[in-house]
Design a protein around this motif. Structure first.
Motif, short mmCIF file in Angstrom:
data_model
loop_
_atom_site.label_atom_id
_atom_site.label_comp_id
_atom_site.label_asym_id
_atom_site.label_seq_id
_atom_site.Cartn_x
_atom_site.Cartn_y
_atom_site.Cartn_z
N PHE A 129 0.99 -1.55 -0.35
CA PHE A 129 0.22 0.41 0.07
C PHE A 129 0.82 1.67 0.39
CE2 PHE A 129 -1.95 3.94 2.68
CZ PHE A 129 -3.30 3.72 1.46
N GLY A 130 1.75 1.36 0.82
CA GLY A 130 2.28 2.23 1.18
C GLY A 130 2.88 2.65 -0.76
N SER A 131 3.92 2.19 -1.49
CA SER A 131 4.95 2.37 -2.16
C SER A 131 3.39 2.19 -3.32
CB SER A 131 5.26 1.22 -2.82
OG SER A 131 6.21 0.32 -1.93
N ILE A 132 2.84 1.71 -3.05
CA ILE A 132 1.43 2.30 -4.16
C ILE A 132 0.66 3.87 -3.98
CG2 ILE A 132 -1.10 1.37 -5.60
CD1 ILE A 132 0.57 -1.35 -4.64
N PHE A 133 0.72 4.55 -3.25
CA PHE A 133 0.43 5.15 -2.49
C PHE A 133 1.02 5.90 -2.87
CE2 PHE A 133 -0.99 8.23 0.68
CZ PHE A 133 -2.49 8.65 -0.11
N GLY A 134 2.27 6.05 -2.50
CA GLY A 134 3.08 7.05 -3.11
C GLY A 134 3.73 7.59 -4.25
N ILE A 135 3.19 6.85 -5.14
CA ILE A 135 2.79 6.84 -6.86
C ILE A 135 1.99 7.88 -6.72
CG2 ILE A 135 3.29 5.76 -9.20
CD1 ILE A 135 5.04 3.73 -7.76
N VAL A 136 0.85 7.15 -6.27
CA VAL A 136 -0.38 7.67 -6.55
C VAL A 136 -0.86 8.94 -6.36
CG1 VAL A 136 -2.73 7.86 -6.46
CG2 VAL A 136 -2.10 5.72 -6.79
N GLN A 137 0.28 8.69 -4.88
CA GLN A 137 -0.32 10.84 -3.77
C GLN A 137 0.72 11.38 -5.34
OE1 GLN A 137 -2.29 11.97 -2.43
NE2 GLN A 137 -1.51 13.81 -1.21
N VAL A 138 1.96 11.36 -5.41
CA VAL A 138 2.59 12.17 -6.69
C VAL A 138 1.82 12.99 -7.44
CG1 VAL A 138 4.81 12.10 -8.31
CG2 VAL A 138 4.81 11.37 -6.03
N PHE A 139 1.03 11.61 -8.10
CA PHE A 139 0.08 12.52 -9.31
C PHE A 139 -0.85 13.16 -9.53
CE2 PHE A 139 2.02 8.69 -11.76
CZ PHE A 139 2.55 9.03 -12.95
N PHE A 140 -1.05 13.19 -8.02
CA PHE A 140 -2.45 13.97 -7.21
C PHE A 140 -1.18 15.70 -6.91
CE2 PHE A 140 -6.39 12.36 -6.07
CZ PHE A 140 -7.09 11.38 -6.15
N VAL A 141 -0.85 15.43 -6.49
CA VAL A 141 -0.05 16.67 -6.19
C VAL A 141 0.22 17.59 -7.17
CG1 VAL A 141 2.26 17.46 -5.12
CG2 VAL A 141 -0.18 16.15 -4.04
N ALA A 142 1.18 16.73 -8.58
CA ALA A 142 1.93 17.02 -9.54
C ALA A 142 0.58 18.14 -10.53
CB ALA A 142 2.17 16.47 -10.75
N ALA A 143 -0.71 16.28 -10.66
CA ALA A 143 -1.80 18.24 -11.56
C ALA A 143 -2.56 19.43 -10.44
CB ALA A 143 -2.73 16.58 -11.08
#
Length: 143
Positions: free
Chosen positions: A70-84
């Protein structure tokens, strides 16, 4: 609280549909805003939809990908939310500089939002199909 209850009861698909309807109403109100009533409608609908930025990533990550890694996947997901979110401000400014209006930016962001909701619903659908396949394979091995 409303989105949390919807996510708990209806999962990712229900939450995406709820946010999609609210955001579409908000953007339509913004595009049609010629009176104060549309401004208030925008504020209310946008308020009900924007909470997806805090509740959505962790809930949907867990719902679609599960708890493993979860932590690794969530980190990637969150990068896209913040970048957008970060790029949105810049893109809005560029569109305004080119057109001297935010209207094109709002239409562009509405299209991107609809596309993102379609992607979330597609990911959720793929997850359900994968679960069915795994269940069918395990049923065949047992039976």
């Amino acid at each position: 609280m409303i989105l949390g209850a919807i996510l708990d009861k209806f999962g990712t698909a229900g939450g995406a549909i709820y946010v999609g309807v609210c955001m579409t109403i908000a953007m339509a109100a913004l595009l049609l805003a010629k009176t104060q009533a549309f401004a208030f409608l925008f504020a209310i609908a946008f308020g009900f939809s924007i909470v997806i930025s805090t509740l959505g990533p962790p809930f949907m990550t867990n719902d679609i990908f599960g708890k493993k890694d979860f932590g690794s996947i969530f980190g990637i997901v969150q990068v896209f939310f913040v970048a957008a979110g970060s790029l949105g401000v810049i893109v809005s400014g560029v569109i305004y500089d080119l057109t001297e209006s935010y209207r094109a930016a709002w239409i562009f962001f509405l299209c991107l939002f609809i596309f993102s909701m379609v992607c979330v619903l597609a990911a959720n659908s793929m997850k359900k199909k994968m679960i069915r396949r795994i269940k069918n394979i395990s049923d065949k091995k047992i039976g």
